[in-house]
Write an enzyme that holds these catalytic residues in place. Sequence first.
Site, PDB file in Angstrom:
ATOM      1  N   VAL A  74      39.190  67.979   1.975  1.00 47.49           N
ATOM      2  CA  VAL A  74      38.652  67.772   0.631  1.00 47.49           C
ATOM      3  C   VAL A  74      39.349  66.591  -0.039  1.00 47.49           C
ATOM      4  O   VAL A  74      38.703  65.768  -0.707  1.00 47.49           O
ATOM      5  CB  VAL A  74      38.800  69.051  -0.223  1.00 47.49           C
ATOM      6  N   GLU A  75      40.650  66.488   0.159  1.00 53.50           N
ATOM      7  CA  GLU A  75      41.407  65.444  -0.533  1.00 53.50           C
ATOM      8  C   GLU A  75      41.081  64.039  -0.016  1.00 53.50           C
ATOM      9  O   GLU A  75      40.842  63.129  -0.818  1.00 53.50           O
ATOM     10  CB  GLU A  75      42.907  65.708  -0.409  1.00 53.50           C
TER      11      GLU A  75
END
Length: 339
Positions: free
Chosen positions: A107-108
Site C-alpha cells: 500500500v505504501e
Amino acid sequence: MAITGPLYATRPEVMQLADTIAERRLLDPDWVRHALAHARYMPAIARAITPPPVGTVKNWAVYRSRFIDQVRIKAGVKFWLANQETLARAERETGVPAAIIVGIVGVETIYGQQTGGYRVIDALCTLAFDFPKEHPRAKDRSAFFRAELESYLSLTQRTGTDPLALRGSYAGAMGLPQFMPSSWDKYAVDFDGDGRIDLFHSPADVIGSVANYFRAFRWQPGMPTHYPVGFDAAKLDKAALLAPDILPTFTTATFAAKGAVLQGAALNHTGPLALVELQNGEAEPLYIAGTENFYAITRYNWSSYYALAVIELGEAVAAAIAATERGGTNLPPGRPKGS
C-alpha cells in the site's frame, strides 16, 4: 518539473530555529543552518496536505480499487517469495503476520516502486514553517513537522547522510515502508545484521522494522483484525456504537446489547471491539467489528480505509501465492469482506 518557491535562507525565523535545533540536538550550528538554508518552499506540498472540502463523501470501493489491483498483487507475490525466510522470522519473533507486513509495504510504495520524489528537507520545511492555515489543526500539524524536521536532521547527521539528498513523500516519509524520521528513530531495526539500518534498499530491514512498529503498538499475536457484523434493528443504537470511532471500546456483550450482531468466532472474542463504518458514496456503508489489531494498523496511518486496504492486499497476495502453488495461472484480485 515541480514549481519551487523561495529558499528558506531568506527567512530569519528559520535561521533562528536552526540555531535552536542545533543546541537542542547537539548538532553543528553551521551544518544545520546550511541544511535549512538550502531547503525550498514547495507549493505542491502545501496543496497536497490540504484536506478535501467539507462534505466530500468517502467511498471505500473506490479507495480499495486504488490498492487492491493486479499491479500490487503481482509485485506483492514477487516480494513475498523473495523474502519468505525473513517474513517468517519477523512473524515468529513479533507475532505480526507476514500478510500484514506485505500489505503495508504494498500500500505504501508498491514494494519500492513509488517511494516519493520530493526532497525530504523541502517537504519537512514546507510543512513545518508554511503549513496551510486553512487546515483545522494547522498549529498542531506545524509543530508535528517541526519535531520531524529535528528528528530528520539528527538522523542524517548520525548516519553521515546528506540531508539535502534523501527523497520521499510530500509529508517527508521515507523508504519502502514510508517511515517518518521519528519512526525511523524509534522503531527501525537492523534486521539483516549488517550494522546499519537501511529502509531504502534492505528488504530485511524494512520487514523487521514494520513488524517492530506493530509490536511497539501492542499487536496481539493470533488475534483477528476484524469480524463481519450485522444489526438487530429492534435494539440498534448505531450512534452509540460509532461514538468511540475506531477505538475498540465494547465487549461482545455490550456490542450485542446495542444491536450489533456477531456470529461464529467473533462471539468468543475476549477483547474490546469497535464498530467501524466505511462509507461507500451513495451506496450503503460497509460495517465491520474492529479488534485491537485493526486499531494497531491505524497507528501506522490513522484511517480505517487504509487499515482495511492493508489487510485485504495482504490477503490477496497470500491467495495469489496459494493459487500459483496449486498450479493456477491467474492471480485472484481478492474480494472485500462484506461485499
